[in-house]
Design a protein around this motif. Sequence first.
Motif, PDB file in Angstrom:
ATOM      1  N   ALA A  66       0.811  -1.217   0.000  1.00  0.00           N
ATOM      2  CA  ALA A  66       0.000   0.000   0.000  1.00  0.00           C
ATOM      3  C   ALA A  66       0.846   1.270   0.000  1.00  0.00           C
ATOM      4  CB  ALA A  66      -0.933  -0.003   1.205  1.00  0.00           C
ATOM      5  N   ASP A  67       2.148   1.171   0.342  1.00  0.00           N
ATOM      6  CA  ASP A  67       3.024   2.333   0.334  1.00  0.00           C
ATOM      7  C   ASP A  67       3.528   2.684  -1.062  1.00  0.00           C
ATOM      8  OD1 ASP A  67       2.970   2.716   3.148  1.00  0.00           O
ATOM      9  OD2 ASP A  67       4.421   1.089   3.388  1.00  0.00           O
ATOM     10  N   LEU A  68       3.320   1.797  -2.024  1.00  0.00           N
ATOM     11  CA  LEU A  68       3.838   2.021  -3.370  1.00  0.00           C
ATOM     12  C   LEU A  68       3.028   3.082  -4.095  1.00  0.00           C
ATOM     13  CD1 LEU A  68       4.439  -1.685  -4.475  1.00  0.00           C
ATOM     14  CD2 LEU A  68       6.170  -0.019  -3.753  1.00  0.00           C
ATOM     15  N   ALA A  69       3.732   3.932  -4.848  1.00  0.00           N
ATOM     16  CA  ALA A  69       3.083   4.971  -5.638  1.00  0.00           C
ATOM     17  C   ALA A  69       2.946   4.589  -7.096  1.00  0.00           C
ATOM     18  CB  ALA A  69       3.875   6.269  -5.542  1.00  0.00           C
ATOM     19  N   ALA A  70       3.814   3.723  -7.583  1.00  0.00           N
ATOM     20  CA  ALA A  70       3.801   3.336  -8.991  1.00  0.00           C
ATOM     21  C   ALA A  70       4.655   2.091  -9.155  1.00  0.00           C
ATOM     22  CB  ALA A  70       4.331   4.464  -9.883  1.00  0.00           C
ATOM     23  N   ILE A  71       4.529   1.466 -10.319  1.00  0.00           N
ATOM     24  CA  ILE A  71       5.322   0.286 -10.662  1.00  0.00           C
ATOM     25  C   ILE A  71       5.918   0.498 -12.045  1.00  0.00           C
ATOM     26  CG2 ILE A  71       5.320  -2.210 -11.045  1.00  0.00           C
ATOM     27  CD1 ILE A  71       2.856  -2.357  -9.207  1.00  0.00           C
ATOM     28  N   VAL A  72       7.210   0.213 -12.169  1.00  0.00           N
ATOM     29  CA  VAL A  72       7.912   0.281 -13.448  1.00  0.00           C
ATOM     30  C   VAL A  72       8.356  -1.125 -13.809  1.00  0.00           C
ATOM     31  CG1 VAL A  72       9.944   1.175 -14.656  1.00  0.00           C
ATOM     32  CG2 VAL A  72       8.706   2.638 -13.029  1.00  0.00           C
ATOM     33  N   THR A  73       8.161  -1.504 -15.059  1.00  0.00           N
ATOM     34  CA  THR A  73       8.564  -2.842 -15.479  1.00  0.00           C
ATOM     35  C   THR A  73       9.251  -2.806 -16.829  1.00  0.00           C
ATOM     36  OG1 THR A  73       7.796  -5.112 -15.882  1.00  0.00           O
ATOM     37  CG2 THR A  73       6.335  -3.342 -16.583  1.00  0.00           C
TER      38      THR A  73
END
Length: 278
Positions: free
Chosen positions: A76-83
Amino acid sequence: MAWGWAGPVRRRLGWFTVLVLVVDSSTPAVTAALVDVSADGVALRASRCTVDARAHGELLAPQVDAVLADVGARPADLAAIVTGLGPGPFTGLRVGLVTAATMGQVLGIPTYGVCSLDGLAQPPAAGQPPAAGQPPAAGQPSVAGQPSVAGRLSAPGGPSGEDGTVLVASDARRREVYWAVYDGAGRRVAGPDVTAPAVAAERARDLAVTVAVGDGAHRYADVLGLPVRDEPRYPDPLALAGLAAARIRAGEPGEPLTPLYLRRPDAVAATGHKPVLR
């Protein structure tokens, strides 16, 4: 340090720092990392990388859990995901893309894709040396929190680069390589493509390439006929995050994660039915 992704922070970070997950499974190196993205740059918080071409599905989720535990964070602390979008073999590449897309949907956060070869081409950040040593041996994880290229990338703009044109190559199996060519600032000028190493070597000569990098370059160094940098051999999560940082800071909406397979799968659907009776 404050993390957040609510209200006006989506549109204007200012001094705010957000926590971003980075994953890549386009090569035998299965990678998960956490980075802080701020107005000043991108900093690596924790990283896990295991080189095992046959265990992407088994390794990636535990590595995501591990890097979160390393910094005491929750999903829940994540702001975004890069892959990394590849190019890469179908089976391994889709593990990272499905993981990123699923987490993004469940958490309600944006996902951003980056060509994985771009993550190999980025020069070290200004004032930072390249990483020393070899990548982890097959089946062995890297040290938690150890950056692959440098501990921090500065913003705005990309990292300062070296002079010369670079061929980035990763192993595509079937005696082929995925490749692209970059200028000294890390900008792609040709590719990505998948060909025999000899074809990549010919294209590199046409573009006056001076050096090669990546696991594919090591495997086919004799065919490419170029000096090969020791590192990086696999996409660097800090570089991947740096390439997506402008979109993260701008609060751009998430993107469809379209894989760069570059060739047709081995298995194809039948186009007709063969008669069973004559």
